[in-house]
Scaffold this motif. Structure first.
Motif, PDB file in Angstrom:
ATOM      1  N   ARG A 246       0.831  -1.205   0.000  1.00  0.00           N
ATOM      2  CA  ARG A 246       0.000   0.000   0.000  1.00  0.00           C
ATOM      3  C   ARG A 246       0.869   1.260   0.000  1.00  0.00           C
ATOM      4  N   TYR A 247       2.005   1.191   0.721  1.00  0.00           N
ATOM      5  CA  TYR A 247       2.888   2.353   0.837  1.00  0.00           C
ATOM      6  C   TYR A 247       4.290   1.985   0.360  1.00  0.00           C
ATOM      7  N   VAL A 248       4.980   2.961  -0.224  1.00  0.00           N
ATOM      8  CA  VAL A 248       6.309   2.730  -0.777  1.00  0.00           C
ATOM      9  C   VAL A 248       7.248   3.828  -0.299  1.00  0.00           C
ATOM     10  N   THR A 249       8.374   3.438   0.306  1.00  0.00           N
ATOM     11  CA  THR A 249       9.367   4.416   0.747  1.00  0.00           C
ATOM     12  C   THR A 249      10.749   3.999   0.251  1.00  0.00           C
ATOM     13  N   ILE A 250      11.640   4.984   0.135  1.00  0.00           N
ATOM     14  CA  ILE A 250      13.042   4.710  -0.188  1.00  0.00           C
ATOM     15  C   ILE A 250      13.880   5.079   1.029  1.00  0.00           C
ATOM     16  N   ASP A 251      14.663   4.129   1.507  1.00  0.00           N
ATOM     17  CA  ASP A 251      15.524   4.340   2.673  1.00  0.00           C
ATOM     18  C   ASP A 251      16.722   5.188   2.247  1.00  0.00           C
ATOM     19  N   LEU A 252      16.855   6.386   2.848  1.00  0.00           N
ATOM     20  CA  LEU A 252      17.918   7.305   2.454  1.00  0.00           C
ATOM     21  C   LEU A 252      19.307   6.829   2.862  1.00  0.00           C
ATOM     22  N   GLN A 253      19.385   5.807   3.709  1.00  0.00           N
ATOM     23  CA  GLN A 253      20.695   5.243   4.043  1.00  0.00           C
ATOM     24  C   GLN A 253      21.202   4.293   2.963  1.00  0.00           C
ATOM     25  N   GLY A 254      20.324   3.921   2.053  1.00  0.00           N
ATOM     26  CA  GLY A 254      20.722   3.036   0.976  1.00  0.00           C
ATOM     27  C   GLY A 254      20.874   1.599   1.433  1.00  0.00           C
ATOM     28  N   TYR A 255      21.295   0.752   0.477  1.00  0.00           N
ATOM     29  CA  TYR A 255      21.451  -0.661   0.795  1.00  0.00           C
ATOM     30  C   TYR A 255      22.634  -0.889   1.722  1.00  0.00           C
ATOM     31  N   ARG A 256      22.428  -1.723   2.731  1.00  0.00           N
ATOM     32  CA  ARG A 256      23.524  -2.226   3.565  1.00  0.00           C
ATOM     33  C   ARG A 256      23.138  -3.630   4.011  1.00  0.00           C
ATOM     34  N   THR A 257      24.143  -4.483   4.094  1.00  0.00           N
ATOM     35  CA  THR A 257      23.911  -5.882   4.438  1.00  0.00           C
ATOM     36  C   THR A 257      23.292  -6.012   5.820  1.00  0.00           C
ATOM     37  N   GLY A 258      22.221  -6.804   5.908  1.00  0.00           N
ATOM     38  CA  GLY A 258      21.620  -7.112   7.204  1.00  0.00           C
ATOM     39  C   GLY A 258      21.088  -5.913   7.951  1.00  0.00           C
ATOM     40  N   SER A 259      20.431  -4.988   7.244  1.00  0.00           N
ATOM     41  CA  SER A 259      19.959  -3.778   7.927  1.00  0.00           C
ATOM     42  C   SER A 259      18.931  -4.083   9.012  1.00  0.00           C
ATOM     43  N   LEU A 260      18.222  -5.195   8.893  1.00  0.00           N
ATOM     44  CA  LEU A 260      17.239  -5.538   9.927  1.00  0.00           C
ATOM     45  C   LEU A 260      17.908  -6.007  11.213  1.00  0.00           C
ATOM     46  N   ASN A 261      19.219  -6.270  11.163  1.00  0.00           N
ATOM     47  CA  ASN A 261      19.950  -6.588  12.392  1.00  0.00           C
ATOM     48  C   ASN A 261      20.171  -5.350  13.252  1.00  0.00           C
ATOM     49  N   GLU A 262      19.955  -4.160  12.673  1.00  0.00           N
ATOM     50  CA  GLU A 262      20.239  -2.922  13.399  1.00  0.00           C
ATOM     51  C   GLU A 262      19.374  -2.779  14.656  1.00  0.00           C
ATOM     52  N   GLY A 263      18.178  -3.362  14.617  1.00  0.00           N
ATOM     53  CA  GLY A 263      17.304  -3.275  15.780  1.00  0.00           C
ATOM     54  C   GLY A 263      17.365  -4.496  16.666  1.00  0.00           C
ATOM     55  N   LEU A 264      18.333  -5.346  16.425  1.00  0.00           N
ATOM     56  CA  LEU A 264      18.419  -6.612  17.156  1.00  0.00           C
ATOM     57  C   LEU A 264      19.309  -6.461  18.376  1.00  0.00           C
ATOM     58  N   LEU A 265      18.766  -6.779  19.534  1.00  0.00           N
ATOM     59  CA  LEU A 265      19.545  -6.773  20.764  1.00  0.00           C
ATOM     60  C   LEU A 265      20.117  -8.167  20.957  1.00  0.00           C
ATOM     61  N   LEU A 266      21.418  -8.300  20.776  1.00  0.00           N
ATOM     62  CA  LEU A 266      22.044  -9.613  20.858  1.00  0.00           C
ATOM     63  C   LEU A 266      22.245 -10.035  22.303  1.00  0.00           C
ATOM     64  N   THR A 267      21.878 -11.273  22.600  1.00  0.00           N
ATOM     65  CA  THR A 267      22.172 -11.839  23.905  1.00  0.00           C
ATOM     66  C   THR A 267      23.655 -12.198  23.929  1.00  0.00           C
ATOM     67  N   PRO A 268      24.240 -12.500  25.102  1.00  0.00           N
ATOM     68  CA  PRO A 268      25.650 -12.898  25.115  1.00  0.00           C
ATOM     69  C   PRO A 268      25.953 -14.049  24.161  1.00  0.00           C
ATOM     70  N   THR A 269      25.028 -15.022  24.044  1.00  0.00           N
ATOM     71  CA  THR A 269      25.266 -16.142  23.133  1.00  0.00           C
ATOM     72  C   THR A 269      25.380 -15.652  21.704  1.00  0.00           C
ATOM     73  N   PHE A 270      24.457 -14.734  21.313  1.00  0.00           N
ATOM     74  CA  PHE A 270      24.484 -14.225  19.957  1.00  0.00           C
ATOM     75  C   PHE A 270      25.714 -13.349  19.748  1.00  0.00           C
ATOM     76  N   ALA A 271      26.098 -12.595  20.765  1.00  0.00           N
ATOM     77  CA  ALA A 271      27.276 -11.746  20.635  1.00  0.00           C
ATOM     78  C   ALA A 271      28.524 -12.581  20.441  1.00  0.00           C
ATOM     79  N   GLU A 272      28.580 -13.716  21.132  1.00  0.00           N
ATOM     80  CA  GLU A 272      29.738 -14.603  20.972  1.00  0.00           C
ATOM     81  C   GLU A 272      29.762 -15.168  19.567  1.00  0.00           C
ATOM     82  N   ALA A 273      28.571 -15.511  19.054  1.00  0.00           N
ATOM     83  CA  ALA A 273      28.510 -16.058  17.688  1.00  0.00           C
ATOM     84  C   ALA A 273      28.976 -15.014  16.699  1.00  0.00           C
ATOM     85  N   LYS A 274      28.617 -13.758  16.939  1.00  0.00           N
ATOM     86  CA  LYS A 274      29.003 -12.692  16.014  1.00  0.00           C
ATOM     87  C   LYS A 274      30.501 -12.488  16.028  1.00  0.00           C
TER      88      LYS A 274
END
Length: 276
Positions: A246-274
């Protein structure tokens, strides 16, 4: 770089026989090619056919395998049938890779082979929960083992004549859906249709991030100015709405890998994996 390629061939020879997890992207295409070139019939490339992978990637994988006479099989995977995958948790990729390797394992066992994937040296610092599944199934990453990075793989692919050498980065369609929002075949179809429409309009690097009725489009920074031209922006809106938004937007930051990870709060386990 040539020394690394020689080391890669030595590593593949030491494995004897391999099953390549072959998506058709830059890394797995190069690995499938060099495994075939090194091992011949002792190597087989296997591509998963599922709703979460873009059809154009499968078509590319098939075309490259045919062009270079790579032994190639296509299997059907059912990650969307797994409730834990559809729930789209932060480690969604674990369940996808678990599903893939569970299907590749009997193929490898019948051939007395080792499963290998296209992870490379540049992937070490990225958040990749699928690596846990790889460890559980004993999957090897020869490109990483010989310290080959993305730029080197692209150059070696170019020298080998692989058309994937300058392909943009690729990822499964589910990566366009925010974590904890259900993954469905309907959403994946809408995303794929919208991205195909953008490519038809001439955009080479693009992602459609799915936010229910809103499509958040990420484009390569060098393509964003063109997207804002009145005639083309109207065509983008029309095409993406026709896909189901229904709605269309263009992200002014442009393409970046894994942008949906930006809002992800990593637990210690996930931080270790990273950090691995």
């Amino acid at each position: 770089m040539i020394d690394k390629e020689r080391a890669l061939r030595d590593t593949l020879c030491s494995l004897g026989s391999v099953v390549v997890a072959y998506s058709g992207g830059v890394d797995s295409a190069y690995l499938a090619w060099i495994a075939h070139d090194t091992l011949g019939d002792r190597s087989v490339a296997v591509t998963a056919d599922s709703a979460s992978y873009p059809r154009r990637h499968r078509e590319m994988a098939i075309a490259i395998a045919g062009r270079f006479a790579i032994r190639h099989e296509i299997i059907r995977t059912g990650e969307l049938e797994r409730p834990e995958y559809r729930a789209n948790p932060a480690n969604r990729c674990y369940f996808c890779k678990h599903e893939l390797y569970a299907h590749l394992t009997p193929i490898a066992q019948r051939r007395g082979a080792v499963i290998v994937d296209g992870n490379n040296a540049d992937d070490r610092g990225d958040y990749r929960p699928g690596r846990q599944a790889a460890r559980e199934f004993g999957v090897r990453s020869p490109l990483d083992e010989v310290d080959l990075g993305k730029a080197e793989i692209r150059e070696l692919s170019r020298r080998a004549g692989l058309p994937t050498w300058d392909e943009p980065a690729s990822a499964c369609l589910s990566s366009r859906i925010p974590y904890f929002h259900e993954v469905t075949s309907e959403k994946l179809q809408i995303i794929e249709t919208a991205e195909n429409a953008l490519r038809a309009l001439g955009f080479r690097v693009c992602r459609v991030r799915h936010h229910d009725e809103l499509a958040r489009i990420e484009l390569g920074r060098d393509e964003m100015r063109r997207a804002l031209e009145p005639e083309l922006s109207a065509a983008i809106v029309a095409a993406v709405k026709a896909a189901g938004y229904r709605y269309v937007t263009i992200d002014l930051q442009g393409y970046r890998t894994g942008s949906l990870n930006e809002g992800l709060l990593l637990t210690p386990t996930f931080a270790e994996a990273k950090a691995r």
